[in-house]
Design an enzyme around this catalytic site. Structure first.
Site, PDB file in Angstrom:
ATOM      1  N   THR A  16       7.823   4.403 -11.580  1.00 44.95           N
ATOM      2  CA  THR A  16       8.128   3.147 -12.483  1.00 44.95           C
ATOM      3  C   THR A  16       7.846   3.446 -13.916  1.00 44.95           C
ATOM      4  O   THR A  16       8.065   2.916 -14.956  1.00 44.95           O
ATOM      5  CB  THR A  16       6.980   1.983 -11.925  1.00 44.95           C
ATOM      6  OG1 THR A  16       7.543   1.597 -10.833  1.00 44.95           O
ATOM      7  CG2 THR A  16       6.947   0.952 -12.802  1.00 44.95           C
ATOM      8  N   SER A  62       9.330   7.103  -5.839  1.00 43.88           N
ATOM      9  CA  SER A  62       8.291   7.814  -4.965  1.00 43.88           C
ATOM     10  C   SER A  62       8.529   7.384  -3.437  1.00 43.88           C
ATOM     11  O   SER A  62       8.063   8.211  -2.584  1.00 43.88           O
ATOM     12  CB  SER A  62       6.992   8.064  -5.681  1.00 43.88           C
ATOM     13  OG  SER A  62       6.262   7.010  -5.196  1.00 43.88           O
ATOM     14  N   THR A  95       3.821   5.148  -8.079  1.00 46.63           N
ATOM     15  CA  THR A  95       2.552   4.845  -7.532  1.00 46.63           C
ATOM     16  C   THR A  95       2.804   4.966  -6.036  1.00 46.63           C
ATOM     17  O   THR A  95       1.557   4.923  -5.371  1.00 46.63           O
ATOM     18  CB  THR A  95       2.289   3.560  -8.119  1.00 46.63           C
ATOM     19  OG1 THR A  95       3.043   2.620  -7.755  1.00 46.63           O
ATOM     20  CG2 THR A  95       1.853   3.414  -9.581  1.00 46.63           C
ATOM     21  N   ASP A  96       3.888   4.550  -5.408  1.00 47.35           N
ATOM     22  CA  ASP A  96       3.802   4.259  -4.002  1.00 47.35           C
ATOM     23  C   ASP A  96       3.455   5.410  -3.013  1.00 47.35           C
ATOM     24  O   ASP A  96       2.793   5.215  -2.126  1.00 47.35           O
ATOM     25  CB  ASP A  96       5.201   3.869  -3.721  1.00 47.35           C
ATOM     26  CG  ASP A  96       5.456   2.444  -4.378  1.00 47.35           C
ATOM     27  OD1 ASP A  96       4.483   1.919  -4.579  1.00 47.35           O
ATOM     28  OD2 ASP A  96       6.571   2.110  -4.307  1.00 47.35           O
TER      29      ASP A  96
HETATM   30  C1  SIN Z   1       7.495   4.593  -7.321  1.00 45.68           C
HETATM   31  O1  SIN Z   1       6.559   4.605  -6.477  1.00 45.68           O
HETATM   32  O2  SIN Z   1       8.397   5.388  -7.553  1.00 45.68           O
HETATM   33  C2  SIN Z   1       7.977   3.031  -7.559  1.00 45.68           C
HETATM   34  C3  SIN Z   1       6.901   2.110  -8.043  1.00 45.68           C
HETATM   35  C4  SIN Z   1       5.883   2.614  -8.807  1.00 45.68           C
HETATM   36  O3  SIN Z   1       5.883   3.623  -9.601  1.00 45.68           O
HETATM   37  O4  SIN Z   1       5.080   1.641  -9.173  1.00 45.68           O
END
Ligand code: SIN
Length: 310
Positions: A16, A62, A95-96
């Site tokens: 993100t 991710s 973040t995931d």
């Molecule tokens: C991801 O994990 O690539 C998408 C979600 C995020 O980064 O918050």
């Protein structure tokens, strides 16, 4: 010419933090992994003062992280850690699955320099984007004298790779460190350390050289749990199972019996907890080993790494 001492290598993988939406008010209907690493760096004017090298190692959401990207990323981190002029590494990531990548890098490399993962909960186009500040804080930590190990920085908070976990699906302050507590805070460009840097013996990149990661799945104990899922996995050739049990790793009797059968059939089975915090403590009569303080996703990675040695 810019002095290269204290260089930070910024390795981008997507997420993100590199995401874009059509409207600045859209915080969830965006596409992750759209902007390249140069655009992320250029969005932070203060970074013009810092010697940086940038590399686009991957460009993905991710949730789709895989073993090939982990191997490529670990190799690039090892390469930059070995360069004398490099003070530290920053990895931009979604973040995931950030906590999984942080854990695997720490276990493989246990780097003697700071390797700082950073991410964002809002896309780069959002009114209140968190990526640029998180990136600046990550670079600050990557240049912190004496810092070492894999860490994550979001919302001014530093988490160790051993403890970091995503605890909220939407809030900008979405990460926690569980019982262990946060490692440090970054305030106005100053690092205020609260605990020791992550340390340990590296397993080394040879551990994953074959590229052949054993198949390990996570199953969960819950009301009405059944044996069939575990039996199907064993029949399909799974090599390891991590069960996220209730409380202190307790298991529904039907699931436990199937897991003991799996263990007897040669499948490695570890018991963790679906509780957000706390270990699984062994007690007499337990039929399956504990994963200790590892979360289910950490335990899965650890078990894969252990099986790769076996
Ligand atoms: C991801 O994990 O690539 C998408 C979600 C995020 O980064 O918050």
């Amino acid at each position: 010419m810019q002095d290269t001492a204290g260089t930070v290598a910024v390795l981008a993988t997507g997420g993100t933090i590199a995401g874009t939406a059509e409207r600045a008010t859209d915080n969830i209907g965006y596409s992750a992994a759209q902007l390249g690493v140069r655009a992320l760096v250029e969005a932070v004017p203060a970074l013009a003062e810092v010697p940086l090298v940038t590399e686009q190692v991957a460009q993905l959401d991710s949730k789709d992280m895989d073993f090939a990207v982990w191997a490529a990323l670990a190799a690039r981190v090892a390469h930059h850690v070995a360069r004398p002029e490099v003070a530290g590494i920053v990895i931009t990531h979604g973040t995931d699955t950030l906590e999984e990548t942080a854990y695997v890098l720490q276990r493989l490399l246990a780097p003697a320099k700071p390797v700082v993962m950073c991410a964002a909960m809002r896309p780069a186009t959002a009114l209140l984007r968190d990526g640029p500040q998180n990136l600046l804080d990550a670079v600050t930590l990557a240049r912190q004298p004496g810092a070492r190990g894999v860490m994550a920085v979001l919302s001014g908070t530093v988490h160790s790779a051993f403890d970091v976990r995503k605890v909220h699906s939407y809030r900008v302050d979405a990460f926690g460190s569980g019982d262990a507590g946060v490692l440090a805070r970054i305030e106005e460009g100053q690092v205020r350390r609260l605990r020791d840097w992550p340390a340990g013996e590296p397993l080394g990149l040879d551990r994953i050289a074959s590229g052949d990661w054993p198949w390990v799945e996570i199953v969960t104990s819950h009301a009405g749990a059944r044996a069939d899922g575990v039996r199907a996995l064993v029949a399909a050739g799974v090599k390891g199972l991590v069960v996220a049990g209730t409380g202190n790793g307790s298991l529904h009797h039907a699931l436990e019996n199937a897991l003991v059968e799996a263990q007897q059939a040669g499948v490695a089975v570890w018991r963790s907890t679906r509780c957000l915090d706390g270990p699984v403590q062994m007690k007499s009569g337990d039929r399956l080993p504990s994963a200790g303080t590892l979360t289910p996703v950490q335990a899965r990675i650890e078990l894969m790494l252990q099986l790769m040695r076996a």
